[in-house]
Scaffold this active site. Structure first.
Site, PDB file in Angstrom:
ATOM      1  N   HIS A 227       0.852  -1.186   0.000  1.00 43.53           N
ATOM      2  CA  HIS A 227       0.000   0.000   0.000  1.00 43.53           C
ATOM      3  C   HIS A 227       0.890   1.239   0.000  1.00 43.53           C
ATOM      4  O   HIS A 227       1.932   1.265   0.645  1.00 43.53           O
ATOM      5  CB  HIS A 227      -0.905  -0.033   1.238  1.00 43.53           C
ATOM      6  CG  HIS A 227      -1.862   1.100   1.354  1.00 43.53           C
ATOM      7  ND1 HIS A 227      -1.500   2.338   1.820  1.00 43.53           N
ATOM      8  CD2 HIS A 227      -3.189   1.179   1.055  1.00 43.53           C
ATOM      9  CE1 HIS A 227      -2.557   3.138   1.821  1.00 43.53           C
ATOM     10  NE2 HIS A 227      -3.598   2.456   1.354  1.00 43.53           N
ATOM     11  N   ARG A 271      -2.584   1.480  -4.580  1.00 46.46           N
ATOM     12  CA  ARG A 271      -2.433   0.026  -4.637  1.00 46.46           C
ATOM     13  C   ARG A 271      -2.622  -0.433  -6.074  1.00 46.46           C
ATOM     14  O   ARG A 271      -3.121   0.324  -6.916  1.00 46.46           O
ATOM     15  CB  ARG A 271      -3.482  -0.663  -3.752  1.00 46.46           C
ATOM     16  CG  ARG A 271      -3.276  -0.503  -2.275  1.00 46.46           C
ATOM     17  CD  ARG A 271      -4.346  -1.252  -1.493  1.00 46.46           C
ATOM     18  NE  ARG A 271      -5.632  -0.583  -1.524  1.00 46.46           N
ATOM     19  CZ  ARG A 271      -6.795  -1.170  -1.285  1.00 46.46           C
ATOM     20  NH1 ARG A 271      -6.832  -2.474  -1.037  1.00 46.46           N
ATOM     21  NH2 ARG A 271      -7.925  -0.504  -1.311  1.00 46.46           N
ATOM     22  N   LYS A 274      -6.032   0.232  -8.476  1.00 47.07           N
ATOM     23  CA  LYS A 274      -6.859   1.209  -7.778  1.00 47.07           C
ATOM     24  C   LYS A 274      -6.809   2.546  -8.512  1.00 47.07           C
ATOM     25  O   LYS A 274      -5.971   2.772  -9.381  1.00 47.07           O
ATOM     26  CB  LYS A 274      -6.402   1.374  -6.326  1.00 47.07           C
ATOM     27  CG  LYS A 274      -6.693   0.150  -5.460  1.00 47.07           C
ATOM     28  CD  LYS A 274      -8.198  -0.087  -5.328  1.00 47.07           C
ATOM     29  CE  LYS A 274      -8.493  -1.262  -4.423  1.00 47.07           C
ATOM     30  NZ  LYS A 274      -9.954  -1.494  -4.266  1.00 47.07           N
ATOM     31  N   ASP A 277      -5.399   9.158  -6.854  1.00 50.94           N
ATOM     32  CA  ASP A 277      -5.820   9.921  -5.671  1.00 50.94           C
ATOM     33  C   ASP A 277      -4.708  10.905  -5.346  1.00 50.94           C
ATOM     34  O   ASP A 277      -3.550  10.521  -5.200  1.00 50.94           O
ATOM     35  CB  ASP A 277      -6.072   8.965  -4.500  1.00 50.94           C
ATOM     36  CG  ASP A 277      -6.628   9.661  -3.263  1.00 50.94           C
ATOM     37  OD1 ASP A 277      -6.371  10.864  -3.080  1.00 50.94           O
ATOM     38  OD2 ASP A 277      -7.317   8.994  -2.473  1.00 50.94           O
ATOM     39  N   CYS A 279      -3.766  12.411  -2.717  1.00 51.03           N
ATOM     40  CA  CYS A 279      -2.978  12.282  -1.494  1.00 51.03           C
ATOM     41  C   CYS A 279      -1.723  11.455  -1.724  1.00 51.03           C
ATOM     42  O   CYS A 279      -0.697  11.652  -1.069  1.00 51.03           O
ATOM     43  CB  CYS A 279      -3.809  11.707  -0.361  1.00 51.03           C
ATOM     44  SG  CYS A 279      -4.213   9.952  -0.513  1.00 51.03           S
ATOM     45  N   TYR A 280      -1.784  10.527  -2.690  1.00 54.33           N
ATOM     46  CA  TYR A 280      -0.607   9.701  -2.974  1.00 54.33           C
ATOM     47  C   TYR A 280       0.478  10.484  -3.720  1.00 54.33           C
ATOM     48  O   TYR A 280       1.594   9.971  -3.887  1.00 54.33           O
ATOM     49  CB  TYR A 280      -1.012   8.442  -3.742  1.00 54.33           C
ATOM     50  CG  TYR A 280      -1.852   7.530  -2.899  1.00 54.33           C
ATOM     51  CD1 TYR A 280      -1.303   6.872  -1.802  1.00 54.33           C
ATOM     52  CD2 TYR A 280      -3.208   7.358  -3.152  1.00 54.33           C
ATOM     53  CE1 TYR A 280      -2.073   6.059  -0.991  1.00 54.33           C
ATOM     54  CE2 TYR A 280      -3.986   6.550  -2.350  1.00 54.33           C
ATOM     55  CZ  TYR A 280      -3.414   5.905  -1.266  1.00 54.33           C
ATOM     56  OH  TYR A 280      -4.186   5.107  -0.455  1.00 54.33           O
ATOM     57  N   ASP A 323      -9.185  15.111  -4.186  1.00 52.62           N
ATOM     58  CA  ASP A 323      -8.705  13.781  -4.556  1.00 52.62           C
ATOM     59  C   ASP A 323      -8.589  13.643  -6.079  1.00 52.62           C
ATOM     60  O   ASP A 323      -7.537  13.311  -6.624  1.00 52.62           O
ATOM     61  CB  ASP A 323      -9.702  12.785  -3.950  1.00 52.62           C
ATOM     62  CG  ASP A 323      -9.655  11.380  -4.508  1.00 52.62           C
ATOM     63  OD1 ASP A 323      -8.844  11.103  -5.398  1.00 52.62           O
ATOM     64  OD2 ASP A 323     -10.444  10.542  -4.047  1.00 52.62           O
ATOM     65  N   ASP A 330     -10.838  19.146   0.386  1.00 50.99           N
ATOM     66  CA  ASP A 330     -10.835  18.932   1.832  1.00 50.99           C
ATOM     67  C   ASP A 330      -9.448  19.229   2.364  1.00 50.99           C
ATOM     68  O   ASP A 330      -8.489  19.399   1.608  1.00 50.99           O
ATOM     69  CB  ASP A 330     -11.283  17.513   2.192  1.00 50.99           C
ATOM     70  CG  ASP A 330     -10.379  16.440   1.591  1.00 50.99           C
ATOM     71  OD1 ASP A 330      -9.233  16.302   2.066  1.00 50.99           O
ATOM     72  OD2 ASP A 330     -10.796  15.751   0.635  1.00 50.99           O
ATOM     73  N   HIS A 333      -6.556  16.391   1.591  1.00 55.02           N
ATOM     74  CA  HIS A 333      -6.022  16.364   0.232  1.00 55.02           C
ATOM     75  C   HIS A 333      -5.330  17.679  -0.132  1.00 55.02           C
ATOM     76  O   HIS A 333      -4.383  17.685  -0.929  1.00 55.02           O
ATOM     77  CB  HIS A 333      -7.122  16.032  -0.775  1.00 55.02           C
ATOM     78  CG  HIS A 333      -7.515  14.592  -0.753  1.00 55.02           C
ATOM     79  ND1 HIS A 333      -8.570  14.117   0.006  1.00 55.02           N
ATOM     80  CD2 HIS A 333      -6.972  13.500  -1.362  1.00 55.02           C
ATOM     81  CE1 HIS A 333      -8.666  12.804  -0.149  1.00 55.02           C
ATOM     82  NE2 HIS A 333      -7.714  12.400  -0.972  1.00 55.02           N
TER      83      HIS A 333
END
Length: 394
Positions: A227, A271, A274, A277, A279-280, A323, A330, A333
């Site tokens: 992850h 992952r 997936k 996003d 945040c990654y 995201d 938010d 993020h």
């Protein structure tokens, strides 16, 4: 980014692949529109609306949060961290003295028994928690309240030891889960604040190494799925202890990280199979930056990540970052997209393999919207430098 992917992507019909196709179609439309509106020989503008995003952050720092935010009662310190860190990273300016004082007061109100019970995430009898303690101490670093840390750090060391497991990992709280996140948090606390780590770190390096999976990334505990967040925590933890040859299979890790950057979107997933996003941008981008600092060259497509953040993640009406297209901005993020942007705007060098020797150089002089963020901590390099000099008496 509009070329065919280098490897076949999963097309098994399920909820995730349907949603993935929807995301691809949306982002493809965004990029094609940009290409049609500009000279194809020019790169995308990739502008970040600094004033709008700072206004978004300042609004929530200055005003009480709306009623629905009561669900974050146990994460009050995280909200403060996401907002203050985003502000400093984007503005390049220190927080105002009044705000620094408010942050210190809030943090100190959640310290349990002078650190003997750790630090809670919120009021109303919450227990001490490893992640809350980690983020609280980062907040004290951001506001340069080193005296509060000096007051409680010896007691915190005893609390950390009480959460240490025989296998070298650390629990999040008494009776809580133990994983690479909680272990990373314990290493940040003990490393940055110069605790005696002989007993604290016994067996930790070996346990972290056991969390690398057959894919190449790291899982929360051995023999589970790799992850992006766990991978970041594990890789950063090795740098906190001083990265050594043999800590992990670097080639396999780089391959797994490279597979996280999606072909069309330009951003990262967390992952295998997936969705992208924002945040990654930091969790994966930060792991890349740590490796880059030792390897000495770019190890991911930074222009593609910058394009994703600037063209797909900004809310240009309300401010803040999100995201992916179709989502709302938010605090979480906003902070991690900006930290990830820093990973892409700078090249990081480190010839010592530790968490405190990063040199950040702009990839394109004068083009960066963020200040350099230390990839082992997620706060500006200059803040960690000041804290390190204080606690390590340099």
């Amino acid at each position: 980014m509009l070329t065919a992917p280098p490897i076949a992507e999963d097309d098994y019909l399920c909820e995730t692949t349907v949603e993935q196709q929807n995301v691809l179609d949306t982002i493809k439309d965004i990029y094609e529109k940009l290409l049609n509106e500009s000279n194809r020989d020019e790169v995308f503008n990739n502008e970040i609306n600094v004033d709008l995003h700072l206004k978004y952050v300042e609004l929530y720092l200055d005003e009480p949060l709306p009623d629905p935010y009561y669900v974050l009662d146990a994460s009050q310190l995280w909200v403060i961290y996401w907002l203050t860190n985003a502000h400093v990273t984007l503005s390049g300016e220190d927080l105002l003295d009044d705000l620094k004082q408010l942050v210190s007061q809030k943090v100190n109100s959640l310290v349990i028994d002078e650190g003997r019970g750790g630090i809670a995430g919120g009021p109303n009898m919450h227990m001490g928690h490893m992640a809350s303690t980690y983020v609280l101490l980062l907040l004290l670093v951001l506001v340069e309240d080193f005296a509060s840390v000096d007051r409680i750090k010896d007691n915190l060391q005893g609390w950390l030891l009480s959460l240490k497991n025989d296998d070298g990992s650390f629990a999040m709280h008494k009776g809580g889960e133990s994983d690479t996140r909680s272990t990373y948090c314990a290493l940040v606390i003990s490393s940055l604040f110069n605790m005696d780590t002989t007993e604290l770190w016994a067996g930790t390096r070996q346990w972290l190494s056991s969390c690398q999976t057959y894919e190449g990334g790291f899982s929360g505990v051995p023999d589970t799925e790799a992850h992006g967040g766990y991978t970041y925590c594990a890789v950063a933890a090795f740098y906190l202890m001083g990265h050594q040859e043999g800590d992990f299979n670097e080639a396999l890790l780089l391959r797994w990280l490279a597979d996280r950057q999606l072909s069309l979107e330009g951003g990262f997933s967390g992952r295998s199979n997936k969705l992208v996003d924002a945040c990654y941008s930091y969790w994966v981008g930060g792991a890349f930056a740590l490796l880059e600092s030792s390897i000495g060259t770019d190890v991911f497509n930074k222009e593609a990540l910058i394009s994703y953040i600037s063209n797909c993640c900004q809310d240009l009406k309300r401010g803040g970052l999100k995201d992916k297209p179709g989502k709302s901005p938010d605090f979480y993020h906003t902070n991690y997209a900006l930290c990830g942007l820093s990973m892409a705007e700078y090249r990081f060098k480190n010839d010592k393999g530790d968490a405190y020797s990063f040199l950040a150089e702009e990839r394109v002089a004068g083009s960066s919207y963020t200040i350099p963020v230390n990839p082992a901590f997620g706060v500006p390099v200059r803040s960690i430098d000041k804290a390190y000099k204080h606690f390590h008496r340099i």
